[in-house]
Scaffold this motif. Structure first.
Motif, PDB file in Angstrom:
ATOM      1  N   TRP A   9       0.830  -1.218   0.000  1.00 32.39           N
ATOM      2  CA  TRP A   9       0.000   0.000   0.000  1.00 32.39           C
ATOM      3  C   TRP A   9       0.859   1.261   0.000  1.00 32.39           C
ATOM      4  O   TRP A   9       0.544   2.236  -0.701  1.00 32.39           O
ATOM      5  N   LEU A  12       1.955   2.100  -3.306  1.00 35.31           N
ATOM      6  CA  LEU A  12       0.881   2.705  -4.104  1.00 35.31           C
ATOM      7  C   LEU A  12       0.624   4.149  -3.698  1.00 35.31           C
ATOM      8  O   LEU A  12       0.309   4.980  -4.551  1.00 35.31           O
ATOM      9  N   ALA A  23       3.204   6.164  -5.558  1.00 35.48           N
ATOM     10  CA  ALA A  23       3.247   6.059  -7.023  1.00 35.48           C
ATOM     11  C   ALA A  23       2.798   7.321  -7.764  1.00 35.48           C
ATOM     12  O   ALA A  23       3.451   7.727  -8.742  1.00 35.48           O
ATOM     13  N   PRO A  24       1.707   7.978  -7.348  1.00 32.91           N
ATOM     14  CA  PRO A  24       1.265   9.149  -8.132  1.00 32.91           C
ATOM     15  C   PRO A  24       2.326  10.249  -8.209  1.00 32.91           C
ATOM     16  O   PRO A  24       2.406  10.966  -9.215  1.00 32.91           O
ATOM     17  N   LEU A  31       4.661   9.520 -10.955  1.00 35.12           N
ATOM     18  CA  LEU A  31       4.031   9.640 -12.278  1.00 35.12           C
ATOM     19  C   LEU A  31       3.966  11.089 -12.754  1.00 35.12           C
ATOM     20  O   LEU A  31       3.840  11.345 -13.954  1.00 35.12           O
ATOM     21  N   ASP A  32       4.015  12.021 -11.795  1.00 33.30           N
ATOM     22  CA  ASP A  32       3.884  13.435 -12.162  1.00 33.30           C
ATOM     23  C   ASP A  32       5.200  13.905 -12.798  1.00 33.30           C
ATOM     24  O   ASP A  32       6.251  13.877 -12.153  1.00 33.30           O
ATOM     25  N   PRO A  33       5.158  14.336 -14.062  1.00 27.93           N
ATOM     26  CA  PRO A  33       6.429  14.726 -14.720  1.00 27.93           C
ATOM     27  C   PRO A  33       7.151  15.843 -13.970  1.00 27.93           C
ATOM     28  O   PRO A  33       8.373  15.944 -14.053  1.00 27.93           O
ATOM     29  N   GLU A  47      -2.856  13.438  -5.532  1.00 28.19           N
ATOM     30  CA  GLU A  47      -3.407  12.076  -5.670  1.00 28.19           C
ATOM     31  C   GLU A  47      -2.851  11.157  -4.583  1.00 28.19           C
ATOM     32  O   GLU A  47      -3.560  10.291  -4.058  1.00 28.19           O
ATOM     33  N   LYS A  51      -4.771  11.907  -1.559  1.00 26.02           N
ATOM     34  CA  LYS A  51      -6.121  11.343  -1.648  1.00 26.02           C
ATOM     35  C   LYS A  51      -6.114   9.878  -1.187  1.00 26.02           C
ATOM     36  O   LYS A  51      -7.014   9.435  -0.463  1.00 26.02           O
ATOM     37  N   ALA A  76      -7.144   7.568 -11.035  1.00 26.07           N
ATOM     38  CA  ALA A  76      -6.293   8.762 -10.980  1.00 26.07           C
ATOM     39  C   ALA A  76      -4.932   8.623 -11.670  1.00 26.07           C
ATOM     40  O   ALA A  76      -4.507   9.546 -12.380  1.00 26.07           O
ATOM     41  N   PRO A  77      -4.213   7.504 -11.484  1.00 23.31           N
ATOM     42  CA  PRO A  77      -2.885   7.436 -12.113  1.00 23.31           C
ATOM     43  C   PRO A  77      -2.923   7.584 -13.632  1.00 23.31           C
ATOM     44  O   PRO A  77      -1.989   8.127 -14.231  1.00 23.31           O
ATOM     45  N   LEU A 106      -2.946  11.168 -14.517  1.00 20.06           N
ATOM     46  CA  LEU A 106      -1.667  11.831 -14.205  1.00 20.06           C
ATOM     47  C   LEU A 106      -0.619  11.599 -15.278  1.00 20.06           C
ATOM     48  O   LEU A 106       0.340  12.361 -15.393  1.00 20.06           O
ATOM     49  N   ASP A 107      -0.787  10.520 -16.037  1.00 21.05           N
ATOM     50  CA  ASP A 107       0.218  10.183 -17.049  1.00 21.05           C
ATOM     51  C   ASP A 107       0.047  11.141 -18.237  1.00 21.05           C
ATOM     52  O   ASP A 107      -1.001  11.161 -18.879  1.00 21.05           O
ATOM     53  N   PRO A 108       1.087  11.938 -18.541  1.00 22.11           N
ATOM     54  CA  PRO A 108       0.927  12.914 -19.646  1.00 22.11           C
ATOM     55  C   PRO A 108       0.584  12.252 -20.978  1.00 22.11           C
ATOM     56  O   PRO A 108      -0.037  12.879 -21.836  1.00 22.11           O
ATOM     57  N   ALA A 140       2.489   3.806 -18.113  1.00 25.80           N
ATOM     58  CA  ALA A 140       2.909   3.945 -16.707  1.00 25.80           C
ATOM     59  C   ALA A 140       1.697   4.200 -15.811  1.00 25.80           C
ATOM     60  O   ALA A 140       1.555   3.583 -14.753  1.00 25.80           O
ATOM     61  N   GLY A 141       0.821   5.102 -16.242  1.00 27.45           N
ATOM     62  CA  GLY A 141      -0.374   5.397 -15.446  1.00 27.45           C
ATOM     63  C   GLY A 141      -1.300   4.200 -15.359  1.00 27.45           C
ATOM     64  O   GLY A 141      -1.833   3.886 -14.290  1.00 27.45           O
ATOM     65  N   GLU A 168       0.072   1.700 -12.849  1.00 23.97           N
ATOM     66  CA  GLU A 168      -0.191   2.064 -11.446  1.00 23.97           C
ATOM     67  C   GLU A 168      -1.665   1.860 -11.104  1.00 23.97           C
ATOM     68  O   GLU A 168      -1.993   1.435  -9.993  1.00 23.97           O
ATOM     69  N   LYS A 220      -2.052  -1.727 -10.505  1.00 29.42           N
ATOM     70  CA  LYS A 220      -1.460  -2.111  -9.215  1.00 29.42           C
ATOM     71  C   LYS A 220      -2.475  -1.888  -8.086  1.00 29.42           C
ATOM     72  O   LYS A 220      -2.607  -2.718  -7.188  1.00 29.42           O
ATOM     73  N   LEU A 221      -3.172  -0.770  -8.167  1.00 34.01           N
ATOM     74  CA  LEU A 221      -4.199  -0.484  -7.148  1.00 34.01           C
ATOM     75  C   LEU A 221      -5.301  -1.544  -7.167  1.00 34.01           C
ATOM     76  O   LEU A 221      -5.701  -2.054  -6.118  1.00 34.01           O
ATOM     77  N   ASP A 256       4.560  -4.435  -9.455  1.00 30.64           N
ATOM     78  CA  ASP A 256       4.999  -3.777 -10.696  1.00 30.64           C
ATOM     79  C   ASP A 256       4.885  -4.731 -11.885  1.00 30.64           C
ATOM     80  O   ASP A 256       4.377  -4.367 -12.948  1.00 30.64           O
TER      81      ASP A 256
END
Lengths: 404, 404
Positions: free
Chosen positions: A221, A224, A227-228, A231-233, A252, A255, B227-228, B231-233, B248-249, B252, B255-256, B297
């Motif tokens: 957990w 996880l 992880a967000p 993922l954010d560039p 995220e 959240k 959400a992930p 977030l992935d561009p 990638a998003g 994730e 994974k959740l 992963d």
């Protein structure tokens, strides 16, 4: 209006009431309006368990009540993942809310400030370095060697490192024994570590909504939760200071923390299946939300505004790697604990489910001869968060445990 | 080697054994090696409950056993979030695993293909359009009007839409009644919707690890699952076909789903606190992982390889918006159900916790006069996933329920 001074002003403020109590009997329970201040403990240098060096270490701390002359009435409070040392009172009378455990800390309360000197300490790497009352060193701090924020070059820290720095704080106050170490969630990990590392110093452990190690499911957990951010560039491998920050990823992540720490009973009571906006049926557009979704976005976004993404990642690592005693095994760590232990889980906790954490811990500690008490009195509708919001329900249990 | 033909070849393959059974007594339980094929049901156009139009609709389906002359021996199986209609048998003998409920579907098994004609149907918007056996229409499909993938211009679909398309499939087979509709997780939502929408057609409901609505806490979790991806561009508001995809998003997000559908008992048994790689202490570097992290992963990455990010978002929406009967209230929807209902939760389910879902449902249905049976026989160590992996533990309960 009470003055803000270094140290708690409980005693000064309540002088008149204390006299009244002597004359007329028991002191009445007081409203949550004690005025407190954040203090700073500094170390020129700290070497982590892993061998890293952090210069100019600072952690915030607060205290409530007075240290007696024998210096033997102290209780240490250690905080949870997204918390800090603000456990009781207010900085200013107009603050929206007092510290998180104010319901049990104060004159006449279970952690009675007429009797105990309550020390509440930050961990290293506090989640919220942008909160103006948080002063704690972490990846967002300036590395004196480079003049730039550490970012991901900050050394990995463990729960044992948090305890080591707190031990230096306690030493600096000339305190040689603690009536108790008490903490919720990540705070309970610190409490167990304190009891294992300093068994002759810690007289009691009060562990709330936590456990003696990060179990494998929790390790997953925590991965996880983190992880967000990655993922954010804008996270950019942790190199974002002075640039656009990974606010969306951090939001995220928060959240996830927010929801995981709650329960369906809370969601039913707070939101039901209500829409976020009247006239905007969630079935009508992908962007139309339910009320709980909009609330999560808003709550996490305001938390993200004072938090730091790298700090989040370092805290995740500190929690994942935790085993009481810092290895080699949980059994070894628990064997070092001499103190009586009070375990206060929430029956509905999804982060530290009691059946995996505190229930088997009770058995293990009893088997090795510790005195253990166990109370699920705090269980209400909030899941993990009952350990903060409903701690007062365990007030009598805590008082009695401290009196033994 | 059995030939792959349209329709199940159970009967053909087992002719010899069936004769042997007549001569020597009961047919032995068979290995999971029935050969099946994916079939396609097509509609020139489908109008969603929300008023959108989808042309050239296709869904995959499979069947096991034979439809009798009266066409009254059919059972419909509806699938879970990340599943498809491959519920039993193998496409080729060398397949690594059979369909997900193969343990209860086949000759002599609880869903006895010697007796019943088992139809297993896809939903619209299957999660895994890149799986070569998945043929189902969704946002990744070509919109015949533009010649390009729909992306986020695909109409919003609901569980009721899934049922409407399945109803057209069942009609096309000339079937006027179903012995049962049975589904796990999102499949159970479809089973309840079937029973509410076609009360004179559905003779029994078998609902596994699910509930009659998305409760508010689940609505929140589904938001976090999605959400992930956002977030992935590379997600690019859903416009990524022919470009770099939001792998990638999506990984994730999966994974959740993967962790949420499991339990700490599983994590303890499968991984403990083992490191991902020998010599790589997770305390020594931010990138060093525990075994459960590396497994998550890898598992999610291989699921992402056949999945589509927009499909994921549309399925999240379909689940969030679900209330049996599609509104106005759960009470109204449940009132339409006439059929006896068998509820099979996993006691440890974190996605559909029985205390929130099936237990109160049992009471509500009984109160309105339905026959309800309730069994937690599948509960093992996998949490939600027990509904797939351990369904055979409810085999006798299912057989008896079907025989009533």
């Amino acid at each position: 209006m009470p003055r803000v001074v270094r140290g708690s002003t409980w005693s000064a403020r309540l002088g008149g009431l204390a006299i009244a109590a002597c004359l007329f009997g028991a002191l009445p329970a007081l409203a949550m309006d004690g005025i407190v201040e954040k203090k700073v403990f500094e170390m020129p240098s700290y070497t982590t368990v892993g061998g890293g060096t952090i210069k100019n270490v600072r952690i915030g701390w607060e205290s409530y009540g007075k240290l007696n002359e024998a210096k033997d009435n102290a209780i240490l409070i250690t905080h949870f993942f997204s918390g800090n040392s603000h456990a009781a009172g207010k900085y200013k009378p107009e603050d929206a809310a007092p510290g998180y455990w104010d319901s049990i800390i104060g004159p006449g309360k279970p952690l009675d400030t007429d009797k105990y000197f309550i020390i509440s300490s930050d961990t290293l790497v506090n989640l919220s370095p942008k909160d103006p009352t948080v002063v704690t060193t972490g990846p967002a701090s300036i590395n004196p060697d480079t003049g730039k924020p550490y970012g991901m070059s900050f050394p990995i820290v463990t729960i044992k490192d948090f305890v080591n720095v707190q031990k230096a704080l306690i030493d600096s106050l000339g305190i040689k024994s603690l009536q108790a170490v008490m903490g919720g969630s990540m705070g309970s990990l610190q409490a167990f570590e304190w009891a294992a590392d300093h068994p002759d110093m810690v007289k009691r452990v009060i562990a709330v909504i936590g456990g003696p190690e990060a179990d494998p499911f929790l390790i997953g957990w925590l991965n996880l939760w983190a992880a967000p951010i990655k993922l954010d560039p804008n996270w950019n491998n942790g190199d974002y200071y002075g640039k656009a920050e990974p606010k969306a990823g951090l939001t995220e992540a928060l959240k996830l923390v927010t929801l995981h720490a709650r329960h369906w009973k809370w969601a039913d009571a707070a939101f039901g299946r209500k829409w976020a906006e009247e006239g905007k049926d969630p079935k009508a557009a992908m962007g139309n939300q339910y009320a709980i979704e909009a609330w999560l976005d808003k709550a996490a976004s305001s938390r993200a505004a004072v938090s730091d993404a790298n700090h989040f990642l370092y805290l995740v690592k500190a929690n994942q790697t935790f085993v009481t005693g810092n290895g080699p095994s949980l059994e070894d760590g628990l064997a070092k604990i001499k103190a009586p232990v009070l375990l206060i889980p929430s029956a509905d906790d999804l982060v530290f489910p009691p059946d995996r954490t505190m229930r088997p811990l009770k058995e293990r500690l009893e088997k090795q001869g510790n005195t253990v008490e166990y109370s699920e009195a705090i269980t209400s509708t909030l899941g993990h968060l009952d350990g903060v919001a409903n701690i007062a329900k365990a007030g009598d249990t805590i008082s009695q445990f401290l009196a033994k």
